[in-house]
Every structure is written in C-alpha cells, then in structure tokens.
Design an enzyme around this catalytic site. Sequence first.
Site, PDB file in Angstrom:
ATOM      1  N   GLU A  75      43.633  31.028  49.549  1.00 46.26           N
ATOM      2  CA  GLU A  75      44.395  30.876  48.309  1.00 46.26           C
ATOM      3  C   GLU A  75      45.830  30.471  48.652  1.00 46.26           C
ATOM      4  O   GLU A  75      46.433  31.006  49.588  1.00 46.26           O
ATOM      5  CB  GLU A  75      44.406  32.205  47.555  1.00 46.26           C
ATOM      6  CG  GLU A  75      45.284  32.212  46.317  1.00 46.26           C
ATOM      7  CD  GLU A  75      45.525  33.616  45.777  1.00 46.26           C
ATOM      8  OE1 GLU A  75      45.887  33.734  44.595  1.00 46.26           O
ATOM      9  OE2 GLU A  75      45.351  34.587  46.549  1.00 46.26           O
ATOM     10  N   LYS A 138      41.930  29.938  38.616  1.00 43.78           N
ATOM     11  CA  LYS A 138      41.771  31.394  38.646  1.00 43.78           C
ATOM     12  C   LYS A 138      41.815  31.977  37.239  1.00 43.78           C
ATOM     13  O   LYS A 138      42.689  31.644  36.438  1.00 43.78           O
ATOM     14  CB  LYS A 138      42.863  32.016  39.520  1.00 43.78           C
ATOM     15  CG  LYS A 138      42.677  33.504  39.769  1.00 43.78           C
ATOM     16  CD  LYS A 138      43.752  34.049  40.705  1.00 43.78           C
ATOM     17  CE  LYS A 138      43.536  35.530  40.972  1.00 43.78           C
ATOM     18  NZ  LYS A 138      44.617  36.097  41.823  1.00 43.78           N
ATOM     19  N   CYS A 187      41.001  35.623  45.567  1.00 40.64           N
ATOM     20  CA  CYS A 187      41.723  36.844  45.930  1.00 40.64           C
ATOM     21  C   CYS A 187      41.157  38.072  45.217  1.00 40.64           C
ATOM     22  O   CYS A 187      40.024  38.471  45.462  1.00 40.64           O
ATOM     23  CB  CYS A 187      43.211  36.660  45.645  1.00 40.64           C
ATOM     24  SG  CYS A 187      44.281  37.843  46.514  1.00 40.64           S
TER      25      CYS A 187
END
Length: 314
Positions: A75, A138, A187
């Site tokens: 990321e 995300k 994440c």
Amino acid sequence: APAAALFAFGAMALRAAPPADARPPRAAPVAVVQGHVKLERRWRSDSYGRNFEVYLEGTLEALTRAPGALVVWPESALTFFLEDEPLYRRSIASVAAAGGGEVAVGGPRQAGDDAAPRWFNSVFVVDGAGRVSEPYDKQALVPFAEYPPLGALDFVRRRFEGARFFAFGAATPPLATRAGRAGVLVCNEGMLPELAGRRVAEGAEILLNPSNDTWIPSRRFADHLFDIVRLRAVEQRRWLVRASTSGPSAVVDPWGRVTVRTRPFERAVATGWVEPRAGRTLYGRIGDAFGVACVAAAALALVAVRRGSRAATR
C-alpha cells in the site's frame, strides 16, 4: 462442545490438505517487494525517485528469481499520482516486460475535476505494455489517518502530499491478474472477515493484502497483525499474498500455512506461488452466524439454569 467440534474439524481439514511444500497443479508465480522506506521520507516529493527506485530494483530481483510472476507492492508504495508521471509508468512497464510479469501497485489516485477533486487510496495492475488496469479503491478507511470523521474541522485533516484526504471507494470487481482474479484487501481491510467474504463472493480467486505497516514500532505487534490477516486465507480457502512496507510480507496457503515469509523491519524480496481457486466456504456464506448462534444458545441455557435453580429454592 462447539469449540471441540471446530477444533476437530480444523485438525481433519489440515490432515486432508496437500503437503505445505507441494506445488499446486495450476501454480502461478508471485512475488512481494518489501521496501522498508522510512516513514519520514515516503511522502516527500524530493524522495520520490529514491523511493521508487527501491521498488523497481526489488521487482527486477523478483522477476529474475520468478520469471512471469505477479509482483505485489505494498500500500502507498507510490506516493505520487501515477497518471501524472508517464516516465515512472514506463519504468514499471519496462521492468515488468523484461521479466515477463506484471506489477500490482499501491498508490494514490485522483478523480473528478480540479474544482472538486477526490483522492483514493488505490491498487492497480501495470503490465509490460504499460497498460494500467481499472483500480481498486480502498473501501474501509481509517478515521483521522485517511479521512476526517469530523469533516467540517479542517485542522484535523491530514495531508498526503498532493492528496488532502481520501474518499471511500465503491464496489469493484476483482482485479484481473496473471495469477488469477485478485480480491484486494488494503492494509486494515485484511482484518475484516466480512470484506474478504465479499471479495470472494464477487469472484476473487486469490486475495492480495498490500499494507502500510511502517508506523508499527514493535515486531510483536507486526506479527500479531499478520496472524489476524492470515485467518482470511483459512476462512475463504484462498491463497493470500501480503506485501507490507516493513513486514512481515508473506504468501499464505488456503489452510493458513505460511509458505513464504520475510522478516520485519528490513528490505526484502520474496517469491512463491499461488493457485487460483473457486467456490465458497460455509464461513464465507454465513459469516459469524454460527458463533452468534452459539453465544445466543449459551445465554439461553444460562437463563434456563438460573430460573431452574430459583424454582428449586422456593
């Protein structure tokens, strides 16, 4: 009793699984690049070139060791807008083409016009021809770190170089990669079992977990976080590839066994393989319903016992 049954089921599943070191019939090579770039350098524009070079060199090494691999970057490996940097995009493509592979890249993305821009924390795939896939944006953002829950208070907003804050991503199909259709969990999304289940329901054949863990000061905490993410592979019976900025990065098989792993807090490149898989597990379909039912049954049993004991004392 339910816990014992689950333990027995897990033991039987592991016994029936193929050996951990056995190469799957449809194995696809993968690699992870763990850059371990210092946090204070990552979002500075004068460090873009040096940071980027770390990941290019790691990708060259990965594709030398595993030609044709899907190479996964963490990321925010990129801290600039790739669409605004054609030279950097061509550099990724050149390295990918030389090794016959492709690169799953984490970085910011801008959408909308200049009057009302929106920024996303994204992952996209770059192939050897320089083509960039549709992004995954995300969806489960971290408050204060990635978006301001108190949106009207401008002073609490963090600045990511060109990006003021991130917007929530919409539902996205799995990314098409040479290793299979990839469901992305960026994440902290890897800590959420319902998101992993959603990715598989959308057609994911493997799971990718690009992660930014540079802020983690403790190896114990880094290992603990990895163990949580590792459960997603077991729950969904999918190979999982985790690429962390500072580690541990790993490849996990569908039974939760770690086939490749790096040590945290150092630069590293690791190669392995995955196998695209189809189908959904019972947990993937019903989630925590079984656990909730067990808790409810235990609560009802406790109430019944207490009522019975009160009646007996009267």
